[in-house]
Scaffold this active site. Structure first.
Site: not given
Length: 199
Positions: A81, A151, A106, A8, A46, A48
């Site tokens: 974020h 993470c 992810k 990340d 990441d 999202h």
């Protein structure tokens, strides 16, 4: 085979980002210097959706860092974020992305968070990374990235459960430290589980 796994290293976790991790930009030159030592380099990202259940903004009356239950699991609420296809979700400037062989995203399921690069927080769905690494005959992972106490920690613990040997480059990680001892406790937990902590 040995692989370098980068967790990340994204704009929103850098100073000035939506969920800034103190000193996160300091790891980039360290990570770049590590890269030539590895034949295989993998990164997590990441990724999202805007309606993700871990975002405080999606829970009226709740604040960032409040604790709630999300789909039956305890959940810390975060600032918005690393939303898919935004600049905040992009890899940080200066990271030598040309050397990265594969990226695993992810955190796409809005109903559950995914700290680990291997699974969501309920271990209900795999990202495919563990299976892919084993298909490449990887047996040992060296891990760096953010955040040490979230993470990175959960990726290290899952990697050990998956049977990989794990080295953590502590100086190439930075933590959130919501509590002042969180990073220290995370390092202790990873070491107790079998990770080798390198400096």
């Amino acid at each position: 085979m040995k692989a370098l796994l980068l967790i990340d290293i994204q704009n929103d976790f850098m100073p000035g980002g939506a969920l800034a991790v103190p000193g996160a930009d300091e790891i980039i030159p360290i990570v770049n210097n590590l890269m030539p030592q590895f034949d295989l380099i993998v990164a997590t990202q990441d990724w999202h959706p805007a309606d993700h259940g871990s975002f405080a903004a999606n829970h009226p009356g709740k604040s960032v860092y409040d604790q709630i239950e999300l789909d039956g699991r305890p959940q810390t609420l975060w600032p918005i974020h690393c939303v898919q296809n935004t600049d905040g979700a992009s890899f940080a400037p200066g990271l030598d992305t040309r050397r990265i062989n594969r990226v695993f995203t992810k955190g796409m399921n809005p109903r559950i968070d995914s700290y680990s690069g291997f699974y969501d927080n309920g271990h209900r769905a795999s990202t495919g990374m563990g299976e892919w690494l084993k298909a490449q005959n990887v047996s040992e992972l060296t891990i760096a990235g953010v955040a040490t106490d979230y993470c990175v920690k959960f990726t290290v613990l899952d990697a050990l459960k998956e049977g990989f040997r794990v080295n953590l480059i502590a100086q190439a990680c930075r933590g959130v430290n919501l509590q002042p001892v969180d990073v220290e406790h995370a390092l202790d937990e990873m070491q107790a589980a079998g990770a080798v902590i390198l400096n």
